[in-house]
Design a protein around this motif. Structure first.
Motif, PDB file in Angstrom:
ATOM      1  N   ALA A  69     -19.261 -33.086 -20.613  1.00 40.36           N
ATOM      2  CA  ALA A  69     -20.579 -32.530 -20.330  1.00 40.36           C
ATOM      3  C   ALA A  69     -21.659 -33.606 -20.305  1.00 40.36           C
ATOM      4  N   SER A  70     -21.552 -34.597 -21.184  1.00 46.07           N
ATOM      5  CA  SER A  70     -22.597 -35.617 -21.282  1.00 46.07           C
ATOM      6  C   SER A  70     -22.427 -36.749 -20.277  1.00 46.07           C
ATOM      7  N   GLY A  71     -21.280 -36.798 -19.596  1.00 46.73           N
ATOM      8  CA  GLY A  71     -21.042 -37.842 -18.610  1.00 46.73           C
ATOM      9  C   GLY A  71     -20.482 -39.116 -19.192  1.00 46.73           C
ATOM     10  N   HIS A  72     -19.832 -39.027 -20.376  1.00 44.83           N
ATOM     11  CA  HIS A  72     -19.264 -40.215 -21.006  1.00 44.83           C
ATOM     12  C   HIS A  72     -17.744 -40.283 -20.886  1.00 44.83           C
ATOM     13  N   THR A  73     -17.228 -39.570 -19.913  1.00 43.56           N
ATOM     14  CA  THR A  73     -15.830 -39.706 -19.516  1.00 43.56           C
ATOM     15  C   THR A  73     -15.776 -39.422 -18.018  1.00 43.56           C
ATOM     16  N   ASP A  74     -14.599 -39.596 -17.433  1.00 41.35           N
ATOM     17  CA  ASP A  74     -14.407 -39.274 -16.018  1.00 41.35           C
ATOM     18  C   ASP A  74     -13.229 -38.312 -15.908  1.00 41.35           C
ATOM     19  N   PRO A  75     -13.486 -37.014 -15.753  1.00 39.06           N
ATOM     20  CA  PRO A  75     -12.385 -36.049 -15.667  1.00 39.06           C
ATOM     21  C   PRO A  75     -11.410 -36.364 -14.546  1.00 39.06           C
ATOM     22  N   ASN A  76     -11.876 -36.989 -13.466  1.00 41.15           N
ATOM     23  CA  ASN A  76     -10.963 -37.362 -12.385  1.00 41.15           C
ATOM     24  C   ASN A  76      -9.926 -38.374 -12.851  1.00 41.15           C
ATOM     25  N   ASP A  77     -10.262 -39.146 -13.869  1.00 41.45           N
ATOM     26  CA  ASP A  77      -9.358 -40.184 -14.334  1.00 41.45           C
ATOM     27  C   ASP A  77      -8.171 -39.606 -15.087  1.00 41.45           C
ATOM     28  N   TRP A  78      -8.347 -38.432 -15.684  1.00 41.97           N
ATOM     29  CA  TRP A  78      -7.204 -37.803 -16.356  1.00 41.97           C
ATOM     30  C   TRP A  78      -6.763 -36.515 -15.678  1.00 41.97           C
ATOM     31  N   ALA A  79      -7.259 -36.248 -14.486  1.00 42.24           N
ATOM     32  CA  ALA A  79      -6.850 -35.055 -13.751  1.00 42.24           C
ATOM     33  C   ALA A  79      -5.361 -35.106 -13.414  1.00 42.24           C
ATOM     34  N   GLY A  80      -4.691 -33.962 -13.535  1.00 42.20           N
ATOM     35  CA  GLY A  80      -3.287 -33.860 -13.192  1.00 42.20           C
ATOM     36  C   GLY A  80      -2.335 -34.326 -14.265  1.00 42.20           C
ATOM     37  N   LEU A  81      -2.872 -34.746 -15.415  1.00 38.18           N
ATOM     38  CA  LEU A  81      -2.007 -35.298 -16.461  1.00 38.18           C
ATOM     39  C   LEU A  81      -1.703 -34.299 -17.578  1.00 38.18           C
ATOM     40  N   GLU A  82      -2.266 -33.077 -17.504  1.00 39.78           N
ATOM     41  CA  GLU A  82      -1.983 -32.126 -18.569  1.00 39.78           C
ATOM     42  C   GLU A  82      -1.636 -30.759 -17.995  1.00 39.78           C
ATOM     43  N   ALA A  83      -0.901 -29.991 -18.780  1.00 39.23           N
ATOM     44  CA  ALA A  83      -0.460 -28.663 -18.360  1.00 39.23           C
ATOM     45  C   ALA A  83      -1.571 -27.638 -18.513  1.00 39.23           C
ATOM     46  N   PRO A  84      -1.583 -26.616 -17.672  1.00 38.52           N
ATOM     47  CA  PRO A  84      -2.553 -25.528 -17.859  1.00 38.52           C
ATOM     48  C   PRO A  84      -2.392 -24.916 -19.243  1.00 38.52           C
ATOM     49  N   GLY A  85      -3.505 -24.640 -19.900  1.00 40.89           N
ATOM     50  CA  GLY A  85      -3.464 -24.051 -21.227  1.00 40.89           C
ATOM     51  C   GLY A  85      -3.447 -25.053 -22.355  1.00 40.89           C
ATOM     52  N   THR A  86      -3.523 -26.342 -22.041  1.00 40.46           N
ATOM     53  CA  THR A  86      -3.558 -27.364 -23.082  1.00 40.46           C
ATOM     54  C   THR A  86      -4.849 -27.247 -23.890  1.00 40.46           C
ATOM     55  N   THR A  87      -4.726 -27.282 -25.203  1.00 41.97           N
ATOM     56  CA  THR A  87      -5.898 -27.263 -26.078  1.00 41.97           C
ATOM     57  C   THR A  87      -5.972 -28.559 -26.862  1.00 41.97           C
ATOM     58  N   ASN A  88      -7.175 -29.085 -26.990  1.00 35.65           N
ATOM     59  CA  ASN A  88      -7.393 -30.337 -27.699  1.00 35.65           C
ATOM     60  C   ASN A  88      -8.425 -30.160 -28.803  1.00 35.65           C
ATOM     61  N   PRO A  89      -8.380 -31.020 -29.822  1.00 33.16           N
ATOM     62  CA  PRO A  89      -9.409 -30.958 -30.868  1.00 33.16           C
ATOM     63  C   PRO A  89     -10.766 -31.389 -30.326  1.00 33.16           C
ATOM     64  N   SER A  90     -11.813 -31.058 -31.053  1.00 31.11           N
ATOM     65  CA  SER A  90     -13.167 -31.405 -30.627  1.00 31.11           C
ATOM     66  C   SER A  90     -14.064 -31.544 -31.844  1.00 31.11           C
ATOM     67  N   GLY A  91     -15.339 -31.883 -31.580  1.00 36.60           N
ATOM     68  CA  GLY A  91     -16.329 -31.933 -32.648  1.00 36.60           C
ATOM     69  C   GLY A  91     -16.293 -33.193 -33.481  1.00 36.60           C
ATOM     70  N   VAL A  92     -16.202 -34.371 -32.847  1.00 35.58           N
ATOM     71  CA  VAL A  92     -16.164 -35.647 -33.566  1.00 35.58           C
ATOM     72  C   VAL A  92     -17.430 -36.437 -33.238  1.00 35.58           C
ATOM     73  N   GLU A  93     -18.358 -36.522 -34.179  1.00 33.09           N
ATOM     74  CA  GLU A  93     -19.583 -37.278 -33.958  1.00 33.09           C
ATOM     75  C   GLU A  93     -19.315 -38.776 -34.028  1.00 33.09           C
ATOM     76  N   GLY A  94     -20.161 -39.546 -33.338  1.00 33.82           N
ATOM     77  CA  GLY A  94     -20.017 -40.984 -33.430  1.00 33.82           C
ATOM     78  C   GLY A  94     -20.706 -41.735 -32.320  1.00 33.82           C
ATOM     79  N   VAL A  95     -20.318 -42.979 -32.165  1.00 36.75           N
ATOM     80  CA  VAL A  95     -20.925 -43.896 -31.202  1.00 36.75           C
ATOM     81  C   VAL A  95     -19.919 -44.234 -30.111  1.00 36.75           C
ATOM     82  N   GLN A  96     -20.362 -44.233 -28.858  1.00 41.40           N
ATOM     83  CA  GLN A  96     -19.537 -44.691 -27.745  1.00 41.40           C
ATOM     84  C   GLN A  96     -20.174 -45.927 -27.132  1.00 41.40           C
ATOM     85  N   LEU A  97     -19.342 -46.935 -26.905  1.00 39.06           N
ATOM     86  CA  LEU A  97     -19.752 -48.162 -26.238  1.00 39.06           C
ATOM     87  C   LEU A  97     -18.998 -48.280 -24.920  1.00 39.06           C
ATOM     88  N   ASP A  98     -19.710 -48.463 -23.837  1.00 39.03           N
ATOM     89  CA  ASP A  98     -19.111 -48.711 -22.531  1.00 39.03           C
ATOM     90  C   ASP A  98     -19.580 -50.072 -22.042  1.00 39.03           C
TER      91      ASP A  98
END
Length: 463
Positions: A69-98
Protein backbone atom coordinates in the motif's frame (compact mmCIF):
# COMPACT_ATOMS: atom_id res chain seq x y z
CA UNK A 1 4.52 1.73 -11.55
CA UNK A 2 5.11 0.03 -14.87
CA UNK A 3 2.74 -2.72 -15.96
CA UNK A 4 -0.73 -3.55 -14.80
CA UNK A 5 -1.18 -5.78 -11.77
CA UNK A 6 -3.77 -8.47 -12.39
CA UNK A 7 -6.56 -9.11 -9.87
CA UNK A 8 -5.48 -11.57 -7.20
CA UNK A 9 -8.03 -14.13 -8.39
CA UNK A 10 -6.34 -14.39 -11.79
CA UNK A 11 -2.78 -13.41 -10.95
CA UNK A 12 -1.05 -16.67 -9.82
CA UNK A 13 -1.21 -18.70 -13.02
CA UNK A 14 -1.47 -15.84 -15.50
CA UNK A 15 1.41 -13.82 -14.15
CA UNK A 16 3.66 -16.81 -13.80
CA UNK A 17 4.60 -15.70 -17.30
CA UNK A 18 6.70 -13.10 -15.50
CA UNK A 19 8.48 -16.24 -14.36
CA UNK A 20 11.41 -17.02 -12.16
CA UNK A 21 14.10 -16.55 -14.77
CA UNK A 22 12.95 -13.73 -17.02
CA UNK A 23 12.32 -10.03 -16.71
CA UNK A 24 9.80 -8.74 -14.20
CA UNK A 25 6.63 -7.06 -15.34
CA UNK A 26 7.38 -3.74 -13.74
CA UNK A 27 8.81 -1.74 -10.85
CA UNK A 28 7.44 0.39 -8.09
CA UNK A 29 8.68 3.97 -8.07
CA UNK A 30 8.49 4.37 -4.29
CA UNK A 31 10.74 7.03 -2.80
CA UNK A 32 8.81 8.63 0.04
CA UNK A 33 6.55 7.21 2.75
CA UNK A 34 3.09 8.78 3.12
CA UNK A 35 2.78 10.64 6.46
CA UNK A 36 0.06 8.24 7.64
CA UNK A 37 2.57 5.38 7.59
CA UNK A 38 5.23 7.14 9.65
CA UNK A 39 6.24 5.71 13.02
CA UNK A 40 6.83 8.40 15.60
CA UNK A 41 10.08 8.43 17.53
CA UNK A 42 12.07 6.23 15.15
CA UNK A 43 15.22 7.17 13.27
CA UNK A 44 14.50 6.75 9.58
CA UNK A 45 18.01 7.45 8.31
CA UNK A 46 20.85 4.95 8.65
CA UNK A 47 24.02 5.16 6.60
CA UNK A 48 24.78 2.07 4.50
CA UNK A 49 28.54 1.60 4.14
CA UNK A 50 29.67 1.61 0.51
CA UNK A 51 26.26 2.66 -0.85
CA UNK A 52 26.12 5.39 -3.46
CA UNK A 53 22.59 6.41 -2.57
CA UNK A 54 20.11 5.54 0.20
CA UNK A 55 16.62 6.65 1.19
CA UNK A 56 15.01 5.72 4.47
CA UNK A 57 11.45 5.48 5.72
CA UNK A 58 9.85 4.62 9.05
CA UNK A 59 6.94 2.28 8.32
CA UNK A 60 4.02 1.09 10.39
CA UNK A 61 4.31 -2.29 8.65
CA UNK A 62 7.42 -3.64 6.92
CA UNK A 63 5.58 -6.70 5.60
CA UNK A 64 3.83 -6.73 2.25
CA UNK A 65 0.52 -6.04 3.98
CA UNK A 66 1.89 -2.55 4.55
CA UNK A 67 4.55 -2.02 1.91
CA UNK A 68 2.27 -2.87 -1.00
CA UNK A 69 0.00 0.00 0.00
CA UNK A 70 2.80 2.45 0.84
CA UNK A 71 4.81 1.71 -2.31
CA UNK A 72 7.80 0.14 -0.56
CA UNK A 73 7.68 -3.11 -2.48
CA UNK A 74 6.95 -4.13 -6.07
CA UNK A 75 4.11 -6.69 -6.30
CA UNK A 76 5.12 -7.40 -9.90
CA UNK A 77 8.45 -8.65 -8.61
CA UNK A 78 6.83 -11.47 -6.65
CA UNK A 79 3.81 -12.02 -8.89
CA UNK A 80 3.19 -15.65 -9.83
CA UNK A 81 5.33 -17.03 -7.02
CA UNK A 82 2.58 -17.94 -4.54
CA UNK A 83 -0.55 -20.07 -4.52
CA UNK A 84 -4.04 -18.59 -4.27
CA UNK A 85 -5.10 -18.42 -0.64
CA UNK A 86 -1.60 -17.91 0.75
CA UNK A 87 -1.63 -16.04 4.06
CA UNK A 88 1.35 -14.19 5.47
CA UNK A 89 2.10 -12.50 8.80
CA UNK A 90 1.84 -8.73 9.09
CA UNK A 91 2.12 -5.81 11.48
CA UNK A 92 5.90 -5.36 11.87
CA UNK A 93 6.95 -1.77 12.56
CA UNK A 94 10.39 -0.55 11.62
CA UNK A 95 12.71 1.19 9.20
CA UNK A 96 13.18 0.43 5.49
CA UNK A 97 16.27 1.51 3.59
CA UNK A 98 16.33 1.47 -0.21
CA UNK A 99 19.42 2.29 -2.21
CA UNK A 100 22.17 1.14 -4.51
CA UNK A 101 25.88 0.45 -4.55
CA UNK A 102 28.14 1.84 -7.31
CA UNK A 103 27.56 -0.04 -10.57
CA UNK A 104 27.72 0.67 -14.29
CA UNK A 105 24.73 -1.34 -15.54
CA UNK A 106 21.23 0.16 -15.58
CA UNK A 107 18.69 -2.62 -16.04
CA UNK A 108 16.89 -2.12 -12.70
CA UNK A 109 14.36 0.70 -13.08
CA UNK A 110 12.93 0.61 -9.55
CA UNK A 111 12.37 4.08 -8.08
CA UNK A 112 13.18 5.55 -11.48
CA UNK A 113 16.87 5.12 -10.69
CA UNK A 114 17.84 3.03 -13.75
CA UNK A 115 20.72 1.69 -11.71
CA UNK A 116 21.72 -1.87 -10.80
CA UNK A 117 23.11 -3.16 -7.49
CA UNK A 118 19.93 -1.96 -5.79
CA UNK A 119 19.07 -3.29 -2.34
CA UNK A 120 16.46 -3.12 0.38
CA UNK A 121 17.20 -3.39 4.11
CA UNK A 122 14.41 -3.75 6.68
CA UNK A 123 15.03 -3.18 10.39
CA UNK A 124 12.14 -4.27 12.63
CA UNK A 125 11.40 -2.29 15.79
CA UNK A 126 11.43 -5.51 17.84
CA UNK A 127 14.70 -7.14 16.82
CA UNK A 128 15.78 -10.62 17.86
CA UNK A 129 19.46 -10.01 17.07
CA UNK A 130 19.51 -11.87 13.75
CA UNK A 131 19.83 -10.99 10.06
CA UNK A 132 18.59 -12.75 6.92
CA UNK A 133 20.09 -11.96 3.50
CA UNK A 134 18.47 -12.99 0.21
CA UNK A 135 19.05 -12.87 -3.53
CA UNK A 136 16.08 -13.06 -5.91
CA UNK A 137 15.11 -15.99 -8.11
CA UNK A 138 16.19 -15.79 -11.74
CA UNK A 139 16.72 -12.26 -12.93
CA UNK A 140 14.06 -10.59 -10.82
CA UNK A 141 14.78 -7.69 -8.51
CA UNK A 142 15.28 -7.03 -4.82
CA UNK A 143 11.60 -7.30 -3.81
CA UNK A 144 11.03 -10.76 -5.31
CA UNK A 145 11.39 -12.54 -1.95
CA UNK A 146 9.13 -10.18 0.00
CA UNK A 147 6.34 -12.76 0.28
CA UNK A 148 8.40 -15.96 0.44
CA UNK A 149 11.09 -14.79 2.87
CA UNK A 150 10.87 -11.19 4.11
CA UNK A 151 7.37 -11.33 5.63
CA UNK A 152 8.12 -14.49 7.57
CA UNK A 153 11.54 -13.58 8.95
CA UNK A 154 10.45 -10.05 9.88
CA UNK A 155 7.57 -11.52 11.88
CA UNK A 156 10.11 -13.64 13.75
CA UNK A 157 12.14 -10.53 14.63
CA UNK A 158 14.96 -10.81 12.08
CA UNK A 159 16.36 -7.88 10.15
CA UNK A 160 16.21 -8.51 6.40
CA UNK A 161 18.36 -7.46 3.44
CA UNK A 162 17.95 -8.30 -0.25
CA UNK A 163 19.87 -7.45 -3.41
CA UNK A 164 18.99 -7.43 -7.11
CA UNK A 165 22.30 -9.31 -7.65
CA UNK A 166 23.75 -6.54 -9.83
CA UNK A 167 21.83 -7.18 -13.07
CA UNK A 168 18.21 -7.92 -13.96
CA UNK A 169 15.99 -8.82 -16.88
CA UNK A 170 16.18 -10.98 -19.96
CA UNK A 171 19.50 -9.55 -21.18
CA UNK A 172 21.78 -10.04 -18.20
CA UNK A 173 24.37 -11.38 -20.64
CA UNK A 174 25.06 -7.79 -21.72
CA UNK A 175 26.61 -7.08 -18.32
CA UNK A 176 30.29 -7.81 -17.76
CA UNK A 177 33.31 -8.07 -20.04
CA UNK A 178 33.56 -11.84 -20.48
CA UNK A 179 31.26 -14.87 -20.38
CA UNK A 180 30.04 -15.63 -16.88
CA UNK A 181 30.73 -12.17 -15.46
CA UNK A 182 27.07 -11.34 -14.92
CA UNK A 183 26.53 -14.43 -12.77
CA UNK A 184 29.85 -13.94 -11.00
CA UNK A 185 28.65 -10.48 -9.99
CA UNK A 186 25.76 -12.11 -8.14
CA UNK A 187 28.27 -13.64 -5.72
CA UNK A 188 29.94 -10.28 -5.10
CA UNK A 189 26.71 -8.36 -4.55
CA UNK A 190 25.44 -10.82 -1.94
CA UNK A 191 28.68 -10.59 0.02
CA UNK A 192 28.78 -6.80 -0.33
CA UNK A 193 25.26 -6.40 1.01
CA UNK A 194 25.82 -8.87 3.84
CA UNK A 195 28.85 -6.96 5.13
CA UNK A 196 27.02 -3.63 4.83
CA UNK A 197 23.79 -4.90 6.44
CA UNK A 198 25.70 -6.17 9.47
CA UNK A 199 27.18 -2.72 9.95
CA UNK A 200 23.80 -1.08 9.44
CA UNK A 201 22.31 -3.29 12.15
CA UNK A 202 25.17 -2.44 14.49
CA UNK A 203 24.58 1.29 13.99
CA UNK A 204 20.82 1.05 14.29
CA UNK A 205 20.55 -1.36 17.21
CA UNK A 206 23.87 -0.75 18.94
CA UNK A 207 25.17 -4.29 18.38
CA UNK A 208 26.05 -6.54 15.47
CA UNK A 209 23.83 -9.47 14.50
CA UNK A 210 24.54 -12.57 16.54
CA UNK A 211 23.34 -14.83 13.70
CA UNK A 212 23.26 -14.21 9.94
CA UNK A 213 21.43 -16.52 7.54
CA UNK A 214 21.32 -16.73 3.75
CA UNK A 215 18.03 -17.69 2.11
CA UNK A 216 16.82 -17.97 -1.48
CA UNK A 217 15.00 -19.90 -4.19
CA UNK A 218 16.03 -20.97 -7.70
CA UNK A 219 18.92 -18.69 -8.72
CA UNK A 220 18.75 -17.38 -5.16
CA UNK A 221 19.07 -20.97 -3.93
CA UNK A 222 22.20 -21.37 -6.05
CA UNK A 223 23.59 -18.32 -4.26
CA UNK A 224 22.84 -19.80 -0.84
CA UNK A 225 24.85 -22.89 -1.76
CA UNK A 226 27.67 -20.82 -3.27
CA UNK A 227 27.99 -18.50 -0.29
CA UNK A 228 28.09 -21.36 2.23
CA UNK A 229 30.79 -23.00 0.12
CA UNK A 230 32.90 -19.88 -0.49
CA UNK A 231 32.02 -17.23 2.13
CA UNK A 232 31.18 -19.23 5.28
CA UNK A 233 32.60 -16.52 7.52
CA UNK A 234 29.68 -14.27 6.64
CA UNK A 235 26.91 -16.70 7.54
CA UNK A 236 25.64 -18.91 10.34
CA UNK A 237 23.75 -21.14 7.92
CA UNK A 238 21.32 -21.14 5.01
CA UNK A 239 18.08 -22.48 3.60
CA UNK A 240 17.47 -22.89 -0.11
CA UNK A 241 14.60 -23.93 -2.31
CA UNK A 242 15.14 -25.70 -5.68
CA UNK A 243 18.51 -24.07 -6.27
CA UNK A 244 19.93 -23.84 -9.77
CA UNK A 245 22.68 -26.40 -10.34
CA UNK A 246 25.89 -25.26 -12.02
CA UNK A 247 28.61 -27.92 -12.27
CA UNK A 248 31.39 -28.50 -14.82
CA UNK A 249 29.87 -31.81 -15.91
CA UNK A 250 26.29 -32.69 -16.73
CA UNK A 251 23.71 -32.70 -15.35
CA UNK A 252 23.58 -28.95 -15.00
CA UNK A 253 21.25 -26.14 -15.95
CA UNK A 254 22.64 -25.94 -19.50
CA UNK A 255 21.79 -29.49 -20.51
CA UNK A 256 18.32 -29.86 -18.99
CA UNK A 257 15.97 -27.67 -21.05
CA UNK A 258 17.12 -28.66 -24.59
CA UNK A 259 15.83 -32.19 -24.08
CA UNK A 260 12.39 -30.84 -23.22
CA UNK A 261 12.45 -28.41 -26.14
CA UNK A 262 13.09 -31.36 -28.47
CA UNK A 263 10.66 -33.85 -26.97
CA UNK A 264 7.70 -31.80 -25.83
CA UNK A 265 6.36 -30.70 -29.26
CA UNK A 266 6.24 -34.35 -30.26
CA UNK A 267 4.56 -35.27 -26.98
CA UNK A 268 1.94 -32.58 -27.66
CA UNK A 269 1.43 -34.08 -31.12
CA UNK A 270 0.96 -37.56 -29.62
CA UNK A 271 4.11 -38.97 -31.21
CA UNK A 272 4.81 -42.41 -29.68
CA UNK A 273 7.77 -42.45 -27.31
CA UNK A 274 7.88 -38.67 -26.70
CA UNK A 275 6.40 -38.93 -23.20
CA UNK A 276 9.05 -41.49 -22.29
CA UNK A 277 11.75 -39.14 -23.62
CA UNK A 278 10.47 -36.42 -21.29
CA UNK A 279 10.59 -38.82 -18.35
CA UNK A 280 14.10 -39.96 -19.32
CA UNK A 281 15.24 -36.32 -19.34
CA UNK A 282 14.05 -35.99 -15.75
CA UNK A 283 10.69 -34.30 -16.22
CA UNK A 284 8.52 -35.96 -13.58
CA UNK A 285 5.45 -38.08 -14.22
CA UNK A 286 2.43 -36.21 -12.88
CA UNK A 287 3.69 -32.80 -13.97
CA UNK A 288 2.30 -33.16 -17.51
CA UNK A 289 -0.46 -30.54 -17.03
CA UNK A 290 2.26 -27.90 -16.54
CA UNK A 291 4.39 -28.85 -19.55
CA UNK A 292 2.62 -26.64 -22.08
CA UNK A 293 3.09 -23.63 -19.81
CA UNK A 294 6.75 -24.46 -19.23
CA UNK A 295 7.28 -24.90 -22.95
CA UNK A 296 5.70 -21.55 -23.84
CA UNK A 297 7.09 -19.49 -20.98
CA UNK A 298 10.05 -21.10 -19.27
CA UNK A 299 12.26 -23.74 -20.87
CA UNK A 300 13.14 -21.76 -23.99
CA UNK A 301 13.86 -18.48 -22.20
CA UNK A 302 15.84 -20.19 -19.45
CA UNK A 303 18.05 -21.98 -21.92
CA UNK A 304 18.72 -18.98 -24.14
CA UNK A 305 19.47 -16.52 -21.31
CA UNK A 306 21.84 -18.80 -19.41
CA UNK A 307 23.49 -20.19 -22.53
CA UNK A 308 24.10 -16.69 -23.95
CA UNK A 309 25.69 -15.62 -20.67
CA UNK A 310 27.98 -18.66 -20.46
CA UNK A 311 28.44 -19.70 -24.11
CA UNK A 312 27.81 -16.66 -26.37
CA UNK A 313 29.81 -18.15 -29.24
CA UNK A 314 27.33 -20.98 -29.80
CA UNK A 315 25.06 -18.85 -32.00
CA UNK A 316 27.76 -16.57 -33.38
CA UNK A 317 27.16 -12.81 -33.14
CA UNK A 318 23.44 -13.21 -32.47
CA UNK A 319 22.50 -12.31 -28.90
CA UNK A 320 19.88 -14.28 -27.02
CA UNK A 321 19.43 -17.05 -29.56
CA UNK A 322 16.37 -17.83 -31.68
CA UNK A 323 13.15 -18.51 -29.77
CA UNK A 324 11.47 -21.88 -30.31
CA UNK A 325 13.51 -22.96 -33.31
CA UNK A 326 12.73 -26.61 -34.18
CA UNK A 327 15.58 -29.13 -34.07
CA UNK A 328 18.02 -29.17 -36.98
CA UNK A 329 16.61 -26.05 -38.65
CA UNK A 330 19.14 -23.26 -38.05
CA UNK A 331 22.73 -23.02 -36.91
CA UNK A 332 23.01 -22.13 -33.24
CA UNK A 333 19.51 -23.28 -32.29
CA UNK A 334 19.32 -23.81 -28.52
CA UNK A 335 16.98 -26.76 -29.03
CA UNK A 336 20.02 -28.57 -30.47
CA UNK A 337 22.39 -27.49 -27.71
CA UNK A 338 24.56 -30.26 -26.25
CA UNK A 339 26.69 -28.99 -23.40
CA UNK A 340 29.00 -32.01 -23.39
CA UNK A 341 30.05 -31.22 -26.98
CA UNK A 342 30.98 -27.60 -26.33
CA UNK A 343 34.64 -26.45 -26.31
CA UNK A 344 36.79 -26.63 -23.22
CA UNK A 345 36.63 -22.84 -22.87
CA UNK A 346 32.89 -23.07 -22.24
CA UNK A 347 33.39 -25.69 -19.56
CA UNK A 348 36.00 -23.47 -17.91
CA UNK A 349 33.45 -20.66 -17.69
CA UNK A 350 31.02 -23.02 -15.98
CA UNK A 351 33.76 -24.26 -13.67
CA UNK A 352 34.40 -20.68 -12.53
CA UNK A 353 30.77 -20.41 -11.44
CA UNK A 354 30.29 -23.98 -10.27
CA UNK A 355 29.14 -25.46 -7.02
CA UNK A 356 31.27 -28.12 -5.34
CA UNK A 357 29.15 -29.43 -2.47
CA UNK A 358 31.83 -28.35 0.04
CA UNK A 359 29.50 -26.41 2.31
CA UNK A 360 31.05 -25.13 5.54
CA UNK A 361 27.92 -24.06 7.39
CA UNK A 362 24.58 -25.83 8.06
CA UNK A 363 22.32 -25.90 5.02
CA UNK A 364 18.72 -27.03 4.57
CA UNK A 365 17.65 -27.73 0.98
CA UNK A 366 14.16 -28.36 -0.37
CA UNK A 367 12.81 -29.26 -3.78
CA UNK A 368 9.42 -30.37 -5.03
CA UNK A 369 9.02 -33.73 -6.73
CA UNK A 370 6.89 -32.15 -9.49
CA UNK A 371 9.36 -29.41 -10.36
CA UNK A 372 9.22 -29.25 -14.18
CA UNK A 373 11.63 -26.34 -14.60
CA UNK A 374 14.64 -27.81 -12.80
CA UNK A 375 13.75 -31.52 -12.52
CA UNK A 376 14.58 -32.85 -9.08
CA UNK A 377 16.54 -35.91 -10.26
CA UNK A 378 18.87 -33.64 -12.24
CA UNK A 379 19.09 -30.86 -9.66
CA UNK A 380 18.41 -31.22 -5.93
CA UNK A 381 19.18 -34.94 -5.85
CA UNK A 382 22.49 -34.29 -7.57
CA UNK A 383 23.58 -31.54 -5.19
CA UNK A 384 22.68 -33.66 -2.16
CA UNK A 385 24.98 -36.39 -3.50
CA UNK A 386 27.73 -33.82 -4.08
CA UNK A 387 27.53 -32.69 -0.45
CA UNK A 388 27.65 -36.29 0.78
CA UNK A 389 30.60 -37.12 -1.48
CA UNK A 390 32.64 -34.26 -0.01
CA UNK A 391 32.05 -35.55 3.50
CA UNK A 392 29.84 -32.58 4.50
CA UNK A 393 26.61 -34.55 4.85
CA UNK A 394 26.46 -33.80 8.58
CA UNK A 395 25.93 -30.13 7.74
CA UNK A 396 23.14 -30.79 5.26
CA UNK A 397 19.47 -31.71 5.33
CA UNK A 398 17.61 -32.33 2.08
CA UNK A 399 13.85 -32.61 1.90
CA UNK A 400 12.11 -33.80 -1.27
CA UNK A 401 8.60 -32.38 -1.01
CA UNK A 402 5.93 -34.58 -2.59
CA UNK A 403 3.78 -32.51 -4.94
CA UNK A 404 5.95 -29.41 -4.81
CA UNK A 405 6.56 -27.41 -7.99
CA UNK A 406 9.05 -24.71 -8.98
CA UNK A 407 6.59 -21.84 -8.52
CA UNK A 408 3.61 -21.91 -6.18
CA UNK A 409 1.78 -19.82 -8.76
CA UNK A 410 1.37 -23.07 -10.72
CA UNK A 411 -0.66 -24.62 -7.89
CA UNK A 412 -4.01 -24.22 -9.75
CA UNK A 413 -2.70 -26.52 -12.50
CA UNK A 414 -2.53 -29.48 -10.08
CA UNK A 415 -4.80 -28.55 -7.17
CA UNK A 416 -5.50 -32.14 -6.11
CA UNK A 417 -1.87 -33.20 -5.76
CA UNK A 418 0.21 -30.03 -5.48
CA UNK A 419 1.90 -28.87 -2.27
CA UNK A 420 2.78 -25.19 -1.96
CA UNK A 421 6.48 -24.79 -1.19
CA UNK A 422 6.22 -21.49 0.71
CA UNK A 423 5.11 -23.03 4.02
CA UNK A 424 7.75 -25.75 3.63
CA UNK A 425 10.33 -23.01 3.24
CA UNK A 426 9.12 -21.31 6.43
CA UNK A 427 9.25 -24.61 8.33
CA UNK A 428 12.77 -25.23 7.07
CA UNK A 429 13.90 -21.80 8.19
CA UNK A 430 12.57 -22.44 11.70
CA UNK A 431 14.37 -25.79 11.71
CA UNK A 432 17.60 -24.08 10.67
CA UNK A 433 17.43 -21.49 13.43
CA UNK A 434 16.70 -24.18 16.03
CA UNK A 435 19.68 -26.18 14.69
CA UNK A 436 22.10 -23.26 14.85
CA UNK A 437 20.94 -21.59 18.06
CA UNK A 438 19.75 -24.42 20.32
CA UNK A 439 21.60 -27.32 18.78
CA UNK A 440 18.34 -29.08 17.92
CA UNK A 441 19.06 -31.19 14.83
CA UNK A 442 16.41 -31.14 12.09
CA UNK A 443 14.83 -34.39 10.93
CA UNK A 444 17.06 -36.57 8.78
CA UNK A 445 16.90 -35.98 5.05
CA UNK A 446 13.85 -37.66 3.54
CA UNK A 447 10.97 -37.36 1.12
CA UNK A 448 8.15 -35.40 2.76
CA UNK A 449 4.98 -37.42 2.10
CA UNK A 450 1.87 -35.98 0.51
CA UNK A 451 -0.35 -34.09 2.92
CA UNK A 452 -3.28 -35.94 4.44
CA UNK A 453 -6.66 -35.54 2.80
CA UNK A 454 -8.28 -32.30 3.89
CA UNK A 455 -5.02 -30.71 5.07
CA UNK A 456 -4.15 -27.14 4.10
CA UNK A 457 -1.49 -27.67 1.43
CA UNK A 458 -1.26 -23.94 0.68
CA UNK A 459 -0.36 -22.68 4.16
CA UNK A 460 0.80 -25.83 5.93
CA UNK A 461 3.84 -28.09 5.52
CA UNK A 462 5.51 -30.25 8.12
CA UNK A 463 9.02 -31.55 7.54
Amino acid sequence: MKGKILPKTTRPFAVAAAWLLTATLGSTAASAVPPSDAVAGSSCSVRVPGAEYVIGACLADLTTAGTEASGHTDPNDWAGLEAPGTTNPSGVEGVQLDGYFPDTSKTNTNHGWHHDAQFVIRLPEKWNGGLVVAGPPGVREQYANDRLISDHVLARGFAYAATDKGNTGERIFEDGRRPGDAIAEWHERVAQLTVAAKQVAARHYGRRPAKTYMAGASAGGYLVRWQLEHNPGLFTGGVELHGVLLTPAAPNILDTAPAALRAYPRYRDNVPGAREEMYAAGYPAGSEPTWEFHYRKLWDSLQRIVREEIDPGYDGPKEGGTPFCPPNTIQGCDTDYVYADRPAAVHRVVERLSLTGRIKRPLISLQGTLDALLPITRSGDVYARMVDETGRGGLHRYYRVTGGMHADGLYPALPKVAQAMSPCFASAFDALTAWTTRGTPPPASHTVPAAAEGADRVNGCGL
